[in-house]
Design a protein around this motif. Sequence first.
Motif, PDB file in Angstrom:
ATOM      1  N   PHE A 270       0.772   4.332  -2.962  1.00  0.00           N
ATOM      2  CA  PHE A 270       0.501   5.567  -2.766  1.00  0.00           C
ATOM      3  C   PHE A 270       1.519   6.202  -3.361  1.00  0.00           C
ATOM      4  O   PHE A 270       1.385   7.248  -4.060  1.00  0.00           O
ATOM      5  CB  PHE A 270       0.457   5.961  -1.218  1.00  0.00           C
ATOM      6  CG  PHE A 270      -0.824   5.879  -0.566  1.00  0.00           C
ATOM      7  CD1 PHE A 270      -1.692   6.867  -0.891  1.00  0.00           C
ATOM      8  CD2 PHE A 270      -1.040   4.960   0.354  1.00  0.00           C
ATOM      9  CE1 PHE A 270      -3.458   6.435  -0.228  1.00  0.00           C
ATOM     10  CE2 PHE A 270      -2.138   4.675   1.112  1.00  0.00           C
ATOM     11  CZ  PHE A 270      -3.350   5.720   0.769  1.00  0.00           C
TER      12      PHE A 270
ATOM     13  N   TYR B 105     -10.183  -3.150  -8.529  1.00  0.00           N
ATOM     14  CA  TYR B 105      -9.976  -3.027  -7.013  1.00  0.00           C
ATOM     15  C   TYR B 105     -11.308  -2.611  -6.225  1.00  0.00           C
ATOM     16  O   TYR B 105     -11.329  -3.077  -5.058  1.00  0.00           O
ATOM     17  CB  TYR B 105      -8.925  -1.649  -6.976  1.00  0.00           C
ATOM     18  CG  TYR B 105      -8.621  -1.545  -5.471  1.00  0.00           C
ATOM     19  CD1 TYR B 105      -7.378  -1.832  -4.904  1.00  0.00           C
ATOM     20  CD2 TYR B 105      -9.372  -0.491  -4.754  1.00  0.00           C
ATOM     21  CE1 TYR B 105      -7.013  -1.635  -3.533  1.00  0.00           C
ATOM     22  CE2 TYR B 105      -9.128  -0.193  -3.477  1.00  0.00           C
ATOM     23  CZ  TYR B 105      -7.918  -0.729  -2.842  1.00  0.00           C
ATOM     24  OH  TYR B 105      -7.511  -0.132  -1.477  1.00  0.00           O
TER      25      TYR B 105
ATOM     26  N   MET C 251       0.864  -1.131   0.123  1.00  0.00           N
ATOM     27  CA  MET C 251      -0.014  -0.140   0.126  1.00  0.00           C
ATOM     28  C   MET C 251       0.890   1.350   0.061  1.00  0.00           C
ATOM     29  O   MET C 251       0.479   2.179  -0.495  1.00  0.00           O
ATOM     30  CB  MET C 251      -0.893  -0.136   1.008  1.00  0.00           C
ATOM     31  CG  MET C 251      -2.059  -1.191   1.166  1.00  0.00           C
ATOM     32  SD  MET C 251      -2.982  -1.388  -0.685  1.00  0.00           S
ATOM     33  CE  MET C 251      -3.649   0.316  -0.658  1.00  0.00           C
TER      34      MET C 251
ATOM     35  N   TRP D 259     -11.054   2.247   1.284  1.00  0.00           N
ATOM     36  CA  TRP D 259     -10.388   3.212   2.239  1.00  0.00           C
ATOM     37  C   TRP D 259      -9.419   3.768   1.487  1.00  0.00           C
ATOM     38  O   TRP D 259      -8.925   5.115   1.678  1.00  0.00           O
ATOM     39  CB  TRP D 259      -9.928   2.510   3.367  1.00  0.00           C
ATOM     40  CG  TRP D 259      -8.761   1.537   3.372  1.00  0.00           C
ATOM     41  CD1 TRP D 259      -8.684   0.306   3.199  1.00  0.00           C
ATOM     42  CD2 TRP D 259      -7.216   1.951   3.252  1.00  0.00           C
ATOM     43  NE1 TRP D 259      -7.359  -0.182   2.712  1.00  0.00           N
ATOM     44  CE2 TRP D 259      -6.437   1.106   2.903  1.00  0.00           C
ATOM     45  CE3 TRP D 259      -6.750   3.210   3.400  1.00  0.00           C
ATOM     46  CZ2 TRP D 259      -5.025   0.802   2.808  1.00  0.00           C
ATOM     47  CZ3 TRP D 259      -5.234   3.228   3.146  1.00  0.00           C
ATOM     48  CH2 TRP D 259      -4.457   2.151   2.933  1.00  0.00           C
ATOM     49  N   PHE D 260      -8.418   2.996   0.660  1.00  0.00           N
ATOM     50  CA  PHE D 260      -7.343   3.607  -0.075  1.00  0.00           C
ATOM     51  C   PHE D 260      -7.716   4.802  -1.052  1.00  0.00           C
ATOM     52  O   PHE D 260      -7.077   5.956  -1.171  1.00  0.00           O
ATOM     53  CB  PHE D 260      -6.712   2.554  -0.843  1.00  0.00           C
ATOM     54  CG  PHE D 260      -5.802   3.120  -1.953  1.00  0.00           C
ATOM     55  CD1 PHE D 260      -4.509   3.331  -1.483  1.00  0.00           C
ATOM     56  CD2 PHE D 260      -6.022   3.148  -3.206  1.00  0.00           C
ATOM     57  CE1 PHE D 260      -3.691   3.883  -2.459  1.00  0.00           C
ATOM     58  CE2 PHE D 260      -5.210   3.428  -4.163  1.00  0.00           C
ATOM     59  CZ  PHE D 260      -3.817   3.795  -3.757  1.00  0.00           C
TER      60      PHE D 260
ATOM     61  N   TYR E 207       2.214   6.647   4.847  1.00  0.00           N
ATOM     62  CA  TYR E 207       1.437   6.784   3.387  1.00  0.00           C
ATOM     63  C   TYR E 207       1.521   8.112   2.583  1.00  0.00           C
ATOM     64  O   TYR E 207       1.819   8.168   1.305  1.00  0.00           O
ATOM     65  CB  TYR E 207      -0.025   6.254   3.544  1.00  0.00           C
ATOM     66  CG  TYR E 207      -0.040   4.788   3.923  1.00  0.00           C
ATOM     67  CD1 TYR E 207       0.688   3.885   3.352  1.00  0.00           C
ATOM     68  CD2 TYR E 207      -1.427   4.385   4.677  1.00  0.00           C
ATOM     69  CE1 TYR E 207       0.589   2.402   3.523  1.00  0.00           C
ATOM     70  CE2 TYR E 207      -1.588   3.087   4.646  1.00  0.00           C
ATOM     71  CZ  TYR E 207      -0.647   2.059   4.381  1.00  0.00           C
ATOM     72  OH  TYR E 207      -0.678   0.716   4.544  1.00  0.00           O
TER      73      TYR E 207
ATOM     74  N   PHE F  59      -9.370   4.694   8.457  1.00  0.00           N
ATOM     75  CA  PHE F  59      -7.621   4.973   8.027  1.00  0.00           C
ATOM     76  C   PHE F  59      -7.019   4.428   8.997  1.00  0.00           C
ATOM     77  O   PHE F  59      -7.289   4.307  10.153  1.00  0.00           O
ATOM     78  CB  PHE F  59      -7.445   6.141   7.500  1.00  0.00           C
ATOM     79  CG  PHE F  59      -6.957   7.090   8.388  1.00  0.00           C
ATOM     80  CD1 PHE F  59      -5.930   7.387   9.018  1.00  0.00           C
ATOM     81  CD2 PHE F  59      -8.415   7.987   8.942  1.00  0.00           C
ATOM     82  CE1 PHE F  59      -5.764   8.378  10.124  1.00  0.00           C
ATOM     83  CE2 PHE F  59      -8.109   8.787  10.026  1.00  0.00           C
ATOM     84  CZ  PHE F  59      -7.073   9.015  10.526  1.00  0.00           C
TER      85      PHE F  59
ATOM     86  N   LEU G  72      -6.353   8.573  -0.656  1.00  0.00           N
ATOM     87  CA  LEU G  72      -5.838   9.096  -1.724  1.00  0.00           C
ATOM     88  C   LEU G  72      -6.430  10.343  -2.281  1.00  0.00           C
ATOM     89  O   LEU G  72      -5.584  11.436  -2.559  1.00  0.00           O
ATOM     90  CB  LEU G  72      -5.622   8.243  -2.998  1.00  0.00           C
ATOM     91  CG  LEU G  72      -4.997   8.488  -4.261  1.00  0.00           C
ATOM     92  CD1 LEU G  72      -3.429   8.631  -4.044  1.00  0.00           C
ATOM     93  CD2 LEU G  72      -5.256   7.499  -5.337  1.00  0.00           C
TER      94      LEU G  72
END
Length: 394
Positions: A74, A341, A70, A149-150, A229, A221, A154
């Motif tokens: 990022f 994803y 992860m 969540w990513f 990240y 998060f 982002l």
Amino acid sequence: MAKALNRNLWVDYLRSALTVLVVAHHASLAYTTFARFDKVAYIRSTHAVVDKKRWIGLDIFENFNDVFFMSLMFLIGGLFLIKSIDKKGIAVFIKDRFFRLFLPFISLGTLLMLIAYFPSYYLAKENTHLIAYVKDFFVVEQWPVGPPWFIWVLFVFNILLALLHSTIRKNSRNIAHFITLLQNKPVLFFIFWWVITWLLYVPIAYNIGAGTWTGFGPFDFQLSRVLLYFGYFMLGVSIGTTNFNQQLFALTSPIIRQWWLWLLLALSAYTLLTIVEQKEILANMVKTNQLGSLSGWMIYFSIYTASCTLSSIAFLTTFRKFVQTSFSWWNSLTENAYLIYLTHYIFITSIQFLLLTYDMPAFVKFLITFIISLTLSWGLSILLRKIKVINQYL
């Protein structure tokens, strides 16, 4: 097979390969030896579905991914953003990010997670009452975010970058000069990256716990990694201010030429980390007073951050070295990676649920879950992208 025309093909292929790793990662979580399921509130479980079949090999695979992938996602997410803001302007850039990241997260992400977590609700409550499930989803489980969540994190990083854009541009020459200095000094390059990783992760992880999450509703998060990240994201942004394909990541660069060494070092660092964890070497030394608790933690975190750093560099350099030619199937994977994803988790949890009653080895169940989930989410993405508005933004 056709000759690559896109000079950033290797980045596209790396991004899609990491997406495949995400699918495999989630496919493995039902079968790790540490997996547990909480019937009171399934959101506190290690995974949405937990099987009785376990295999320690999947622990090793899952942890390998968790250490670095992860963070690297990022970093890749930041590579081309400065040039995107330069081209579009801040207002259009933010609008574009809203439609590409935030809107799909809050709408499509919520709908998909409602579907994905239904097997968890059934396993916990043993009923299929849809109204009760939806109430439990939003009230008891507090709107589980799942893998998306990513995307919202982002999005926030993108907004912060837009606010910092003028400052970064004013200092872009200094940033480019520093990165240029590193391109012919692989050892210094590694030390710099490792120190940054250590500083961004270790102090906060040591003080609040390495696996600490926080948030409100779907805006969850991993608090222990938020600085890590963001740091990797900004590292990607910084690299993106340069012509990295001809400089830092040029095929003639010592960093790229030594791709095999990065790969070997990455495997060695993770092997050491695994041995230390599995054999509880540092923990036993602390228990027998051969090592102080703080010293034990610092040694462990130093190995952990070295593994994160080396795995990230190994993936970057290996893809840069070998991805020179495009393949139609991989182009398709790249084009559909975002929707894969977003959608894969509904297939992951459903297949893992359906396999619960079958008596077969954990690794076989993992393979079945991974292959079918990747195939179905890939196919669903192809179908969804036939819708004009989805194809425009996703």
